[in-house]
Scaffold this motif. Sequence first.
Motif, PDB file in Angstrom:
ATOM      1  N   CYS A 185     -11.035  17.792   2.009  1.00 17.77           N
ATOM      2  CA  CYS A 185     -11.561  18.939   1.258  1.00 17.77           C
ATOM      3  C   CYS A 185     -10.424  19.712   0.576  1.00 17.77           C
ATOM      4  O   CYS A 185     -10.268  20.919   0.757  1.00 17.77           O
ATOM      5  CB  CYS A 185     -12.372  19.842   2.187  1.00 17.77           C
ATOM      6  SG  CYS A 185     -13.648  20.788   1.331  1.00 17.77           S
ATOM      7  N   VAL A 186      -9.656  18.993  -0.235  1.00 21.06           N
ATOM      8  CA  VAL A 186      -8.459  19.559  -0.865  1.00 21.06           C
ATOM      9  C   VAL A 186      -8.802  20.386  -2.108  1.00 21.06           C
ATOM     10  O   VAL A 186      -8.104  21.347  -2.426  1.00 21.06           O
ATOM     11  CB  VAL A 186      -7.472  18.436  -1.236  1.00 21.06           C
ATOM     12  CG1 VAL A 186      -6.213  18.992  -1.898  1.00 21.06           C
ATOM     13  CG2 VAL A 186      -7.091  17.627   0.010  1.00 21.06           C
ATOM     14  N   PHE A 187      -9.887  20.051  -2.802  1.00 21.75           N
ATOM     15  CA  PHE A 187     -10.115  20.617  -4.127  1.00 21.75           C
ATOM     16  C   PHE A 187     -11.409  21.431  -4.282  1.00 21.75           C
ATOM     17  O   PHE A 187     -11.961  21.488  -5.381  1.00 21.75           O
ATOM     18  CB  PHE A 187     -10.127  19.481  -5.165  1.00 21.75           C
ATOM     19  CG  PHE A 187      -8.837  18.716  -5.216  1.00 21.75           C
ATOM     20  CD1 PHE A 187      -7.678  19.296  -5.690  1.00 21.75           C
ATOM     21  CD2 PHE A 187      -8.793  17.403  -4.754  1.00 21.75           C
ATOM     22  CE1 PHE A 187      -6.487  18.582  -5.723  1.00 21.75           C
ATOM     23  CE2 PHE A 187      -7.610  16.685  -4.788  1.00 21.75           C
ATOM     24  CZ  PHE A 187      -6.446  17.274  -5.275  1.00 21.75           C
ATOM     25  N   ALA A 193       0.808  -1.213   0.000  1.00 20.29           N
ATOM     26  CA  ALA A 193       0.000   0.000   0.000  1.00 20.29           C
ATOM     27  C   ALA A 193       0.847   1.273   0.000  1.00 20.29           C
ATOM     28  O   ALA A 193       0.327   2.368   0.199  1.00 20.29           O
ATOM     29  CB  ALA A 193      -0.925  -0.002   1.217  1.00 20.29           C
ATOM     30  N   MET A 194       2.126   1.144  -0.244  1.00 16.12           N
ATOM     31  CA  MET A 194       2.995   2.312  -0.281  1.00 16.12           C
ATOM     32  C   MET A 194       3.130   2.831  -1.716  1.00 16.12           C
ATOM     33  O   MET A 194       3.122   2.059  -2.674  1.00 16.12           O
ATOM     34  CB  MET A 194       4.384   1.968   0.259  1.00 16.12           C
ATOM     35  CG  MET A 194       4.402   1.549   1.732  1.00 16.12           C
ATOM     36  SD  MET A 194       3.893   2.857   2.878  1.00 16.12           S
ATOM     37  CE  MET A 194       2.206   2.366   3.257  1.00 16.12           C
ATOM     38  N   ASN A 195       3.234   4.137  -1.854  1.00 14.30           N
ATOM     39  CA  ASN A 195       3.585   4.771  -3.130  1.00 14.30           C
ATOM     40  C   ASN A 195       2.571   4.498  -4.233  1.00 14.30           C
ATOM     41  O   ASN A 195       2.930   4.339  -5.401  1.00 14.30           O
ATOM     42  CB  ASN A 195       4.997   4.335  -3.572  1.00 14.30           C
ATOM     43  CG  ASN A 195       6.026   4.568  -2.480  1.00 14.30           C
ATOM     44  OD1 ASN A 195       6.094   5.652  -1.895  1.00 14.30           O
ATOM     45  ND2 ASN A 195       6.813   3.548  -2.172  1.00 14.30           N
ATOM     46  N   VAL A 196       1.299   4.431  -3.857  1.00 16.25           N
ATOM     47  CA  VAL A 196       0.210   4.251  -4.823  1.00 16.25           C
ATOM     48  C   VAL A 196      -0.870   5.287  -4.521  1.00 16.25           C
ATOM     49  O   VAL A 196      -0.894   5.894  -3.447  1.00 16.25           O
ATOM     50  CB  VAL A 196      -0.386   2.828  -4.770  1.00 16.25           C
ATOM     51  CG1 VAL A 196       0.649   1.799  -5.185  1.00 16.25           C
ATOM     52  CG2 VAL A 196      -0.940   2.506  -3.383  1.00 16.25           C
ATOM     53  N   ASP A 197      -1.778   5.494  -5.487  1.00 19.24           N
ATOM     54  CA  ASP A 197      -2.850   6.459  -5.255  1.00 19.24           C
ATOM     55  C   ASP A 197      -3.900   5.875  -4.323  1.00 19.24           C
ATOM     56  O   ASP A 197      -3.856   4.695  -3.950  1.00 19.24           O
ATOM     57  CB  ASP A 197      -3.462   6.940  -6.567  1.00 19.24           C
ATOM     58  CG  ASP A 197      -4.179   5.845  -7.353  1.00 19.24           C
ATOM     59  OD1 ASP A 197      -4.598   4.839  -6.751  1.00 19.24           O
ATOM     60  OD2 ASP A 197      -4.337   6.017  -8.573  1.00 19.24           O
ATOM     61  N   LEU A 198      -4.874   6.721  -3.939  1.00 14.39           N
ATOM     62  CA  LEU A 198      -5.826   6.340  -2.889  1.00 14.39           C
ATOM     63  C   LEU A 198      -6.618   5.095  -3.247  1.00 14.39           C
ATOM     64  O   LEU A 198      -6.764   4.183  -2.430  1.00 14.39           O
ATOM     65  CB  LEU A 198      -6.790   7.501  -2.620  1.00 14.39           C
ATOM     66  CG  LEU A 198      -7.906   7.221  -1.611  1.00 14.39           C
ATOM     67  CD1 LEU A 198      -7.329   6.916  -0.232  1.00 14.39           C
ATOM     68  CD2 LEU A 198      -8.877   8.383  -1.546  1.00 14.39           C
ATOM     69  N   GLY A 257      -0.058  12.908  -2.892  1.00 11.76           N
ATOM     70  CA  GLY A 257       0.209  13.810  -4.000  1.00 11.76           C
ATOM     71  C   GLY A 257      -0.892  14.804  -4.262  1.00 11.76           C
ATOM     72  O   GLY A 257      -0.888  15.486  -5.292  1.00 11.76           O
ATOM     73  N   ALA A 258      -1.853  14.926  -3.333  1.00  3.98           N
ATOM     74  CA  ALA A 258      -2.981  15.837  -3.542  1.00  3.98           C
ATOM     75  C   ALA A 258      -2.653  17.260  -3.130  1.00  3.98           C
ATOM     76  O   ALA A 258      -3.266  18.206  -3.611  1.00  3.98           O
ATOM     77  CB  ALA A 258      -4.202  15.337  -2.772  1.00  3.98           C
ATOM     78  N   GLY A 259      -1.692  17.425  -2.212  1.00  4.47           N
ATOM     79  CA  GLY A 259      -1.371  18.757  -1.715  1.00  4.47           C
ATOM     80  C   GLY A 259      -2.225  19.122  -0.521  1.00  4.47           C
ATOM     81  O   GLY A 259      -3.187  18.428  -0.174  1.00  4.47           O
ATOM     82  N   PRO A 260      -1.909  20.243   0.140  1.00  3.74           N
ATOM     83  CA  PRO A 260      -2.648  20.626   1.346  1.00  3.74           C
ATOM     84  C   PRO A 260      -4.010  21.226   1.033  1.00  3.74           C
ATOM     85  O   PRO A 260      -4.263  21.747  -0.053  1.00  3.74           O
ATOM     86  CB  PRO A 260      -1.734  21.670   1.994  1.00  3.74           C
ATOM     87  CG  PRO A 260      -0.968  22.258   0.861  1.00  3.74           C
ATOM     88  CD  PRO A 260      -0.781  21.145  -0.130  1.00  3.74           C
ATOM     89  N   THR A 261      -4.900  21.139   1.994  1.00  4.03           N
ATOM     90  CA  THR A 261      -6.214  21.774   1.950  1.00  4.03           C
ATOM     91  C   THR A 261      -6.050  23.296   1.895  1.00  4.03           C
ATOM     92  O   THR A 261      -5.138  23.836   2.530  1.00  4.03           O
ATOM     93  CB  THR A 261      -6.998  21.358   3.209  1.00  4.03           C
ATOM     94  OG1 THR A 261      -7.228  19.949   3.149  1.00  4.03           O
ATOM     95  CG2 THR A 261      -8.309  22.091   3.339  1.00  4.03           C
TER      96      THR A 261
END
Length: 449
Positions: free
Chosen positions: A267-269, A77-82, A296-300
């Motif tokens: 609520c990032v986007f 489960a490391m280094n993969v998307d949600l 990789g989504a970045g901060p809220t």
Amino acid sequence: MYDLLVRDADLLVTMDGDDVPGGWIAVSGGTVAAIGGPGAEPAAAKTLSAKGSLVTPGLVNTHQHLFQNLTRGNAAAMNVDLFDWLKALYPMWAGLDEEAVEVSTYVGLAELALGGCTTSMDMLYVHTGPNFIDAQVRAAQEVGIRFHATRGSMCLSQKDGGLAPDSVVQTPDEILADSERLVDKYHDRTPGAMVQIGLAPCALALVTPELMRDTAELAERLDVRLHTHLSEVRAEDEYCARVFGKRPVEVFEDVGWGTDRAWVAHCVFPNADEIRRLGQWGTGVAHCPTPTLMRGAGPTPVPELRTAGVPVGIGCDSSTHSAHASMWLEAHTALVALKGRSGAGAISARDVLEMATTGSAACLGRADLGRIRVGAPADLVVWELNPVAFAGAHSDLVEAWLRCGPVQARHTIVQGAPVVESGELRLPRLDDMLARHRRISRRLQGLAG
């Protein structure tokens, strides 16, 4: 004579608009009975030193999945998307039982206490057996942390177009019936409550709109809070566009969740109009910086949300993804990430402390928490200011608290009782629970020994 005196703090930050150098706090019957400055300290049955330390209100964790510490650091489960992360872990989580839930909750809350957390919520959304929330409440009561258990749920399996296998989902009727049972059994509405229950369908891609609506109606009838994930990753935007022809916040509003009864994770986007609407509704946001950065989504967009009047708190989220459950580390990461996103002047350490205390308490609907004031629950943290790491840090101890370090709690006090004292957990069954945790964790991950 008072029950407890915490004395001689380098600085006491009450979050009530005043800081007290050399401050002390007297506790009686689990509540703050008196606050003062240097000298004239009252007598108490027990005294704890805060010399060389910063004292703040206890930190409040607004988003967590404690059971996931059983699969912490799993290589698959490391280094993969949600979504790939979930698909890798669902087969492991299908092996949860009541013991696994109780042990992981106990160990997770103990870890949170070491990081200065005095109140934590949890969203347990995998129910492969009965009485999982009951097991969590037992663990929280033993550890002594103030606990908001939210009854998570998933009803969309892979055969329905969802992400989860059949083994980890339930029917809407099962979910709603157990939700009402838990509120009736455990939800305490009195000020200073140690246990409260909320309702928490996991995410728009994991439940039906009907369950979201029915849950909102049930929460209104029972007068409890609502929680879910929202606008966490771009894939959620794509899912909602494909399935509903709308953005996640639009779907959230359509199913009756645009209310001050609700708070959401991540609520990032949200766009500017959605931020404005969240502020109008009074819907809170749990900012979980480490997990969103790891994905990789970045901060809220915290400064924009706060400007719009959105209550914003801090959450640790998943130990499987971020590999820790430390509110101090999440607060530090929030400070760094938000400055990196919005500029050096966008956020201060005191802003982040406010988010982790009063902002988080607002997300949970707890006006009684997040401040040190006479008559409030005695939830406070004495933070050790290491003399080497803090050498030269004199002018602003709150900024130093998040910039220097790392920092650990010398004392974590909940309802006037030390859960952590002199840096050590006061839990006589901790060694046994850790041994059981290791056994269960290795079983779930398919490891020998």
